[in-house]
Enzyme design. Structure first.
Site, PDB file in Angstrom:
ATOM      1  CG  ASP A   1     -22.026 -48.080 -47.423  1.00  0.00           C
ATOM      2  OD1 ASP A   1     -22.693 -48.433 -47.477  1.00  0.00           O
ATOM      3  OD2 ASP A   1     -21.807 -46.415 -47.676  1.00  0.00           O
TER       4      ASP A   1
ATOM      5  CG  ASP B   1     -28.122 -45.322 -46.322  1.00  0.00           C
ATOM      6  OD1 ASP B   1     -27.598 -44.850 -45.210  1.00  0.00           O
ATOM      7  OD2 ASP B   1     -28.251 -44.823 -47.350  1.00  0.00           O
TER       8      ASP B   1
ATOM      9  CD  GLU C   1     -25.795 -52.522 -51.139  1.00  0.00           C
ATOM     10  OE1 GLU C   1     -25.225 -52.050 -51.559  1.00  0.00           O
ATOM     11  OE2 GLU C   1     -26.049 -53.476 -50.029  1.00  0.00           O
TER      12      GLU C   1
END
Ligand SMILES: *[C@@H]1O[C@H](CO)[C@@H](O)[C@H](O)[C@H]1NC(C)=O
Ligand SMILES: *[C@@H]1O[C@H](CO)[C@@H](O)[C@H](O)[C@H]1NC(C)=O
Ligand SMILES: *[C@@H]1O[C@H](CO)[C@@H](O)[C@H](O)[C@H]1NC(C)=O
Ligand SMILES: *[C@@H]1O[C@H](CO)[C@@H](O)[C@H](O)[C@H]1NC(C)=O
Length: 897
Positions: free
Chosen positions: A458, A575, A461
């Site tokens: 996760d 999300d 980015e």
């Protein structure tokens, strides 16, 4: 149509740059604004404000006052083994906004295969940033050009303005390039699009449509809770263009820099802030062939372990081991299948990677819990983040410093940002020792605690809770506009590029919520160029580590992705929100990733953020049962949403997951066909398909994004509206059977239909299909042990085909397997086995159910021997043959007469 800009430019003189105050120039308008910009804000940026209303071509209202654009003329043309090398020159002087145009430029056109053309535009004198092929592959040139091609191309004579066009079979113009500009930090090129174009792809964005609508699509990896249309976790500069009567082609710009892709009604423009213009064109002509050809460049999808296709349960906010145990028990007592239990960051000690919370997730409870999952044929997966807490005495930090594998700031020190554990450093997967560092950490967790079966990566980015860098936990991220570009341009600046991409729809600064663009990777490589690659590089390292340690196929699910990610990891849509809009947008999202080479994808079932409700969750469990990656996941603080929480949701889940588990052999075969070297006769490249993949000659399918196909055989029409008692569906041409009743719904198709809906999700079987099945069970492991059956749905000529891939579901080398082709022709079903053979135990074939058998047969034969157990149902024209006990690893025939 001739190129729209260049002709105009020729008439303008003198050929110089300068801020012309002429906002009425007929030059192509280069967007200077952002969504919602007003006149005051536009003029403050020293740009032109010219409203256009109505605005069918999506012309920017706020655009740069650049004056004449530099145009490149053809200076030299040299034939090469695979095509041509064209040298371009420009006589334009410096641009006040963008600096010195790169001069000369080289355009290399290479005919790589019959269906793939490569065109690269680069600076022959200075090496510019290009994506390492070790991360995202690119094929090297073949030694000779193909003997024939599906494309032709045109370029101008020496002395003329540069442009190029690509045609299919010398006819339909697929790409019509003009307006090339090439500066250090600003590269642009446009192509004209005919009105017949239907463009798909260009991600990652949440869109309320599959067929792209005109607007600017920005690519710059960004952690945000999935607002529609804004740049999101991953970047995929690929599009597929489908035109009647059904030919598709694909265009991949192999570039990792930030960019805006501006789609208008009649053009598509790339505005890129670095790298080179490295294009691949794929001629298809079928959509699935386009994706197969794209995957030949970026790498074919990873073959998931069989268990990864089972159902997964997760939530952020499970408080302790007891809660995990209760959830697993809840599934069991409700008789809902569950393959894998997941943990979000809750299991960690103070949110530090590779640690275990000694209180709530104490080892003496967690280890037996994970062991018991394994004993039940279940798995355990947990999350890790790239941020390593910058804390001396914490082994992953100390080792990272010793091995010198962290990303550096502009001054050469490990860059620090802020994530869940506080101040963190970040591994630099460009570093040659980083993979070893990562594997060591993954291995020590297993040694110290217990073996996980897969990893969920996760925040890659990279997500940062402060902008750029920070060293105090008090710092936080704020949404800031990008700094004003310096005018006149005074050289390369990673912090303030002269062209501001439309980051977050508002041209926010590139370092917002991520690390600084002047951060440095191994070899002096700037974050400015590599930002979009971090998730890909972490996926590679994580999958390599797990494979090396476990010696088996693993599951890696990554939030951030780039072309090539699919060879190492799957993805979830991030999300999302527990509402009816998000159940719908999950469909275009999941279908887009099929085109991006990442078939293992799903959305958080029942919705992540916000509390779901019984009806939504029931409908979402039904839809989610068909996502290739099927996981229920919930945010902290929201109402629990495991499917057994409501009796109606439990009922729907049992039925829908029962169908999923029974058709897992079919899903697994689809994954295998996407993964393997393609069979020229069968271009299967994806698992879920938009309807236009299989029905590209039917323009009614081009905008359908509320229904989808699983492979080529099953049409799924989910219920996406609250309180719906009917849904409108489209049934493409051919014979179709209802999944539940086996009744023919239509023997012609090509019709819209209002369908009354009850508890079940509508599923239709396409005539002409053979689907290999097991029986449903509580785990994939148990389901695999049940007998096989074949569901045969005959088309109007009484034929059908299908196939099956079978192996142990785990092995890395994939050397022991069977591949079986099934076909029905004239009342005879044939199974033809190929492949090296599978040495493991294999269930036998128990039943064959044939739909569309016109008359009751008198006898049924298996390999020439009469079979006594068959029944014919006249009301639905189905022939049910049971107690076959046939060997799946051998050829066989079944005849009915
Ligand atoms: C640049 O080249 C064009 C022809 O392509 C010519 O018309 C123009 O005069 C040149 N400009 C300068 C400043 O040399
Ligand atoms: C434009 O937006 C700014 C910022 O919201 C505002 O202060 C200004 O008044 C607006 N100008 C016009 C002309 O609407
Ligand atoms: C769920 O299924 C059971 C068994 O078929 C049935 O008795 C029960 O009423 C169903 N519950 C709901 C809410 O539909
Ligand atoms: C269709 O055939 C199957 C198998 O014989 C049977 O179980 C089922 O009830 C039939 N369905 C209908 C709607 O007739």
């Amino acid at each position: 149509m001739m190129i729209f800009v260049v002709a105009v430019v020729l008439c303008l003189s003198p050929q110089v740059w300068g801020l012309s105050d002429d906002c009425q120039s007929s030059l192509q308008k280069l967007d200077c604004g952002y969504v919602g910009i007003n006149q005051t804000q536009c003029e403050a940026k020293n740009c032109c404000w010219v409203p256009v209303d109505p605005n069918p071509n999506n012309v920017p209202w706020c655009f740069h006052k650049t004056g004449p654009i530099p145009h490149y003329t053809v200076d030299d043309i040299e034939k090469t083994a695979l095509g041509v090398k064209i040298t371009l020159k420009t006589n334009a002087s410096d641009s006040p906004t963008y600096g010195t145009p790169v001069n000369p430029l080289v355009v290399e056109i290479s005919e790589q295969t019959e269906s793939r053309l490569h065109i690269k535009i680069y600076d022959p004198n200075n090496k510019r940033w290009e994506i390492p092929t070790s991360f995202s592959p690119a094929p090297s040139d073949p030694s000779t050009s193909p003997s024939s091609t599906l494309y032709t191309y045109k370029y101008p004579d020496k002395g003329s303005d540069f442009s190029f066009s690509i045609m299919r079979d010398g006819g339909d113009v697929l790409f019509d390039a003009s307006n090339l500009q090439f500066f250090d930090q600003y590269l642009t090129l446009s192509t004209k699009l005919p009105a017949s174009s239907n463009v798909y792809g260009i991600g990652e964005h949440v869109t309320p449509y599959l067929k792209l609508q005109p607007r600017t699509y920005t690519l710059w990896n960004f952690d945000t809770a999935t607002p529609e249309l804004l740049n999101l976790y991953g970047s995929h500069p690929f599009y597929l263009d489908l035109r009647p009567p059904g030919n598709a082609h694909g265009v991949y710009l192999r570039n990792s820099n930030g960019m805006d892709v501006v789609l208008a009604d009649d053009s598509l423009t790339y505005n890129v802030i670095g790298g080179v213009l490295d294009f691949y064109f794929f001629l298809g002509p079928k959509p699935e062939a386009v994706i197969q050809q794209y995957q030949e460049v970026i790498g074919r999808p990873h073959m998931p372990p069989y268990w990864a296709l089972g159902f997964h349960q997760c939530r952020y906010g499970y408080k302790n081991v007891e809660e995990l145990e209760a959830v697993v028990a809840g599934y069991k007592s409700s008789q809902i299948p569950l393959d894998t239990m997941w943990s979000d960051i809750d299991y960690m000690d103070q949110y530090k990677d590779f640690t275990l919370d000694p209180d709530n997730y104490a080892l003496d409870k967690m280890k037996p819990f994970v062991d018991s999952l394994h004993q039940n044929g279940q798995q355990y997966v947990h999350i890790i983040d790239p941020g390593i807490k910058a804390q001396q005495g914490y082994d992953p930090y100390d080792k990272g410093i010793q091995m010198d594998v962290f990303i550096k700031d502009s001054k050469g020190k490990p860059l620090t940002g802020k994530v869940w554990p506080g101040i963190t450093t970040f591994p630099d997967f460009f570093h040659p020792k980083a993979n070893q560092y990562w594997e060591n950490n993954i291995q020590s967790f297993r040694t110290n605690y217990f073996p996980v079966d897969g990893l969920w990566i996760d925040m890659n980015e990279i997500s940062n809770f402060c902008n750029g860098e920070c060293s105090s936990e008090d710092d936080s991220a704020t949404i800031q506009q990008a700094p004003k570009p310096t005018i006149p341009y005074n050289g390369f600046d990673p912090n303030s590029p002269p062209y501001q991409i439309d980051n977050q729809g508002n041209r926010v600064a590139l370092n917002v919520k991520t690390i600084s663009t002047d951060a440095v990777h191994y070899g002096g490589v700037l974050e400015y160029n590599t930002h979009n690659l971090f998730g890909l590089t972490e996926s590679i390292a994580t999958n390599l580590a797990l494979e090396d340690i476990r010696k088996a196929r693993s599951l890696v699910i990554s939030r951030s992705t780039f072309p090539g990610s699919g060879s190492h990891a799957g993805h979830w849509t991030g999300d999302n929100h527990a509402d009816w809009e998000n159940i719908y947008t999950s469909i275009p999202d999941v279908l887009n990733f099929q085109m991006f080479g990442i078939p293992l994808i799903g959305a958080d079932i029942c919705g992540f953020a916000g509390s779901t409700n019984e009806e939504l969750c029931g409908r979402w469990m039904q839809l989610g049962a068909f996502y290739p990656f099927s996981r229920n996941h919930n945010a902290i603080g929201d109402d629990p949403q495991e499917p057994y929480r409501w009796s109606s949701v439990a009922n729907k889940s049992r039925v829908a997951l029962g169908i999923r588990y029974s058709i897992l052999p079919y899903y697994y075969t689809l994954f295998y066909k996407a993964h393997r070297d393609p069979d020229p006769k069968d271009p299967a490249a994806v698992v879920l398909r938009p309807l236009f993949f299989d029905f590209s000659d039917d323009s009614n399918t081009y905008e359908i994004d509320k229904q989808f196909m699983v492979g080529g055989s099953l049409l799924i029409s989910p219920i996406l509206k609250q309180g719906a008692s009917t849904i409108q569906i489209y049934i493409p041409s051919g014979v179709w059977y209802d999944w539940y009743s086996w009744q023919v719904v239509t023997d012609e198709g090509k019709m819209s239909k209002s369908l009354s809906v009850g508890d079940d999700i509508p599923i239709h079987i396409r005539g002409g299909s053979i689907i290999p099945m097991h029986q449903p069970a509580m785990t994939t492991a148990a389901s695999r042990k049940t007998p096989f059956s074949l569901l045969v749905a005959l088309d109007s000529s009484g034929s059908a085909t299908g196939d099956l891939f079978c192996d142990d579901g785990n092995s890395l080398d994939m050397k022991s397997y069977l591949f079986v082709d099934y076909s029905v022709d004239g009342k005879e079903l044939k199974a033809t086995v190929s492949g090296p053979g599978y040495s493991g135990s294999l269930s036998s074939l128990d039943a064959v159910n044939i739909l569309g058998v016109g008359t009751k047969p008198n006898s049924v034969m298996l390999n020439g021997q009469a079979v006594s157990s068959f029944t014919y149902d006249d009301s639905n024209k189905s022939l049910k043959i049971t107690s076959l006990n046939a060997d799946m690893s051998k050829d066989f025939t079944i005849k009915w007469m």
